[in-house]
Design an enzyme around this catalytic site. Structure first.
Site, PDB file in Angstrom:
ATOM      1  N   MET A   1       0.430  -1.219   0.042  1.00  0.00           N
ATOM      2  CA  MET A   1       0.880  -0.096  -0.053  1.00  0.00           C
ATOM      3  C   MET A   1       1.150   1.280   0.453  1.00  0.00           C
ATOM      4  O   MET A   1       1.177   1.719   0.888  1.00  0.00           O
ATOM      5  CB  MET A   1      -0.918  -0.051   0.984  1.00  0.00           C
ATOM      6  N   GLY A   2       1.422   0.846  -0.719  1.00  0.00           N
ATOM      7  CA  GLY A   2       2.734   2.672  -1.608  1.00  0.00           C
ATOM      8  C   GLY A   2       1.947   4.356  -2.429  1.00  0.00           C
ATOM      9  O   GLY A   2       0.439   3.630  -1.752  1.00  0.00           O
ATOM     10  N   ARG A   3       1.958   4.449  -2.836  1.00  0.00           N
ATOM     11  CA  ARG A   3       1.856   5.709  -3.299  1.00  0.00           C
ATOM     12  C   ARG A   3       0.735   5.118  -4.123  1.00  0.00           C
ATOM     13  O   ARG A   3      -0.582   5.387  -4.101  1.00  0.00           O
ATOM     14  CB  ARG A   3       1.806   6.564  -3.822  1.00  0.00           C
ATOM     15  N   ILE A   4       1.197   4.038  -5.339  1.00  0.00           N
ATOM     16  CA  ILE A   4      -0.328   3.348  -5.964  1.00  0.00           C
ATOM     17  C   ILE A   4      -1.132   2.325  -5.211  1.00  0.00           C
ATOM     18  O   ILE A   4      -2.365   2.646  -6.667  1.00  0.00           O
ATOM     19  CB  ILE A   4       1.327   2.872  -7.287  1.00  0.00           C
TER      20      ILE A   4
ATOM     21  N   SER B   1       2.838  -5.208 -10.780  1.00  0.00           N
ATOM     22  CA  SER B   1       4.981  -4.140 -10.259  1.00  0.00           C
ATOM     23  C   SER B   1       5.949  -4.763 -10.335  1.00  0.00           C
ATOM     24  O   SER B   1       6.127  -4.007 -11.842  1.00  0.00           O
ATOM     25  CB  SER B   1       4.208  -4.743  -8.410  1.00  0.00           C
ATOM     26  N   ARG B   2       6.196  -6.040  -9.954  1.00  0.00           N
ATOM     27  CA  ARG B   2       7.299  -7.079 -10.297  1.00  0.00           C
ATOM     28  C   ARG B   2       6.785  -8.354 -10.773  1.00  0.00           C
ATOM     29  O   ARG B   2       6.396  -8.975  -9.776  1.00  0.00           O
ATOM     30  CB  ARG B   2       8.660  -6.852  -9.456  1.00  0.00           C
TER      31      ARG B   2
ATOM     32  N   GLU C   1      11.018 -10.170 -18.291  1.00  0.00           N
ATOM     33  CA  GLU C   1      11.061  -9.667 -20.233  1.00  0.00           C
ATOM     34  C   GLU C   1      11.763  -9.134 -21.390  1.00  0.00           C
ATOM     35  O   GLU C   1      12.667  -8.611 -21.092  1.00  0.00           O
ATOM     36  CB  GLU C   1       9.808  -8.117 -19.057  1.00  0.00           C
TER      37      GLU C   1
ATOM     38  N   HIS D   1       3.897  -4.722 -19.589  1.00  0.00           N
ATOM     39  CA  HIS D   1       4.264  -4.125 -18.708  1.00  0.00           C
ATOM     40  C   HIS D   1       4.054  -2.279 -19.402  1.00  0.00           C
ATOM     41  O   HIS D   1       5.020  -1.471 -20.011  1.00  0.00           O
ATOM     42  CB  HIS D   1       5.852  -4.117 -18.881  1.00  0.00           C
TER      43      HIS D   1
HETATM   44  C1  DGY Z   1       8.520   1.962 -12.762  1.00  0.00           C
HETATM   45  O1  DGY Z   1       7.576   3.130 -13.152  1.00  0.00           O
HETATM   46  O2  DGY Z   1       8.313   0.899 -11.828  1.00  0.00           O
HETATM   47  C2  DGY Z   1       7.362   0.883 -14.044  1.00  0.00           C
HETATM   48  O3  DGY Z   1       6.834  -0.303 -13.115  1.00  0.00           O
HETATM   49  C3  DGY Z   1       7.907   1.401 -15.315  1.00  0.00           C
HETATM   50  O4  DGY Z   1       7.502   2.089 -15.832  1.00  0.00           O
END
Ligand code: DGY
Length: 320
Positions: free
Chosen positions: A155-158, A237-238, A267, A286
């Site tokens: 639960m960060g900014r995004i 995210s990743r 990727e 992505h």
């Molecule tokens: C980030 O900013 O980390 C994204 O995954 C790439 O756009």
């Protein structure tokens, strides 16, 4: 002689123009292909500044090949592609581009959630291939988003921006995070939950945590088994946060219902990747931060970081 900035992707001239007075700007010129590792290793030999993107591995070998390097400006908020320990040892500044991409990435994450829940990818592909032969009562039936329970891991900014969007869909929002977000709990009614409880109760599970040794493989067979059979899993995210083999098995065997993936462990993801063979996977290349305005803002932050370092200022988004 001007210091050299090497940029690993082709960028619009308007973005790099502010660097040209002070720097010799060298750039990988292909739009469609990433700079090969061998070329990058050669280019960094002369570089004073390096501009990277999320798929460039800036490891110890690369840094060793770059004796003059003062800064790595990573055009992403995540910087797991950079060996920050090796950079620190050499006093190389590392910067990232947080903040400017929050809302855009939250939009994409929510779009992916909706698309996966309502099977948009499958439905559009069938239509384009001439497979829309009649309106069928149970055709393309998906999962309701409105009023469902959303579980956000990280639960960060995004994460918070996604949670705010979920309020517009009358969703109950559970979150799991290293630290509690008491203000958001009071203001918006988001509920903190231990990871297992979140996995058990959420209809939609989204991972938005940064990729670190602690979060690598965070979602594996055990975690997928805890989710509802009707659960939709979203990752923007990743890729490495999820055990992709376990995810494939869970989707194939009906342990969970569907997944929406904007990120993959490797990727670009190979087209023969098992996850891409499943109809209940919505896959994207992505593109979380991919709006014109946001990408230009990320470029602007990178330019500013490089100028700051060479003009003796502390860069705003220094991570090392
Ligand atoms: C980030 O900013 O980390 C994204 O995954 C790439 O756009």
């Amino acid at each position: 002689m001007k210091p050299i900035v090497y940029i690993t992707r082709k960028l619009p001239e308007e973005a790099v123009a502010p660097l040209r007075d002070q720097f010799e700007v060298r750039m990988w010129e292909s739009e469609s292909e990433a700079v090969p590792r061998s070329v990058l290793l050669e280019e960094v030999a002369d570089a004073d500044a390096l501009w990277t993107v999320v798929t460039d591995a800036v490891d110890r070998d690369l840094l060793t090949a770059a004796p003059k390097l003062k800064i790595v400006a990573n055009m992403a908020v995540g910087y797991n592609n950079i060996d920050t320990v090796a950079a620190k040892e050499r006093d190389i500044v590392v910067t990232n581009t947080p903040g400017v991409l929050t809302e855009t990435t939250a939009d994409l994450t929510f779009a992916l959630l909706l698309a996966t829940a309502r099977r948009l990818g499958e439905a559009e592909q069938d239509l384009r291939e001439g497979k829309w032969t009649s309106w069928t009562p149970m055709g393309y039936t998906g999962m309701d988003v409105g009023g469902a329970t959303l579980g956000i891991i990280g639960m960060g900014r995004i994460g918070e921006a996604v949670a705010r969007r979920a309020r517009g869909f009358d969703m109950r929002v559970l979150y799991h995070n290293r630290s509690r977000k008491k203000e958001a709990e009071v203001q918006f009614g988001f509920e903190y939950a231990e990871l297992d409880k979140l996995l058990q109760e959420a209809d939609f599970v989204i991972t938005l945590a940064p990729f670190t040794p602690e979060t690598a493989g965070l979602i594996g067979a055990r975690e997928l088994a805890l989710m509802k059979k009707t659960a939709v899993f979203i990752n923007s995210s990743r890729g490495g946060i999820v055990d992709e083999t376990a995810l494939y098995e869970a989707l194939k065997n009906g342990t969970i219902w569907a997944a929406g993936l904007d990120v993959f462990e490797t990727e670009p993801v190979p087209v023969d990747h098992p996850l891409l063979s499943l109809p209940n996977v919505t896959a994207l290349p992505h593109i979380g931060s991919a709006s014109v305005k946001t990408r230009l803002a990320m470029m602007n932050l990178n330019v500013q970081a490089i100028l700051d370092v060479f003009e003796g200022r502390e860069p705003q988004n220094r991570v090392v």
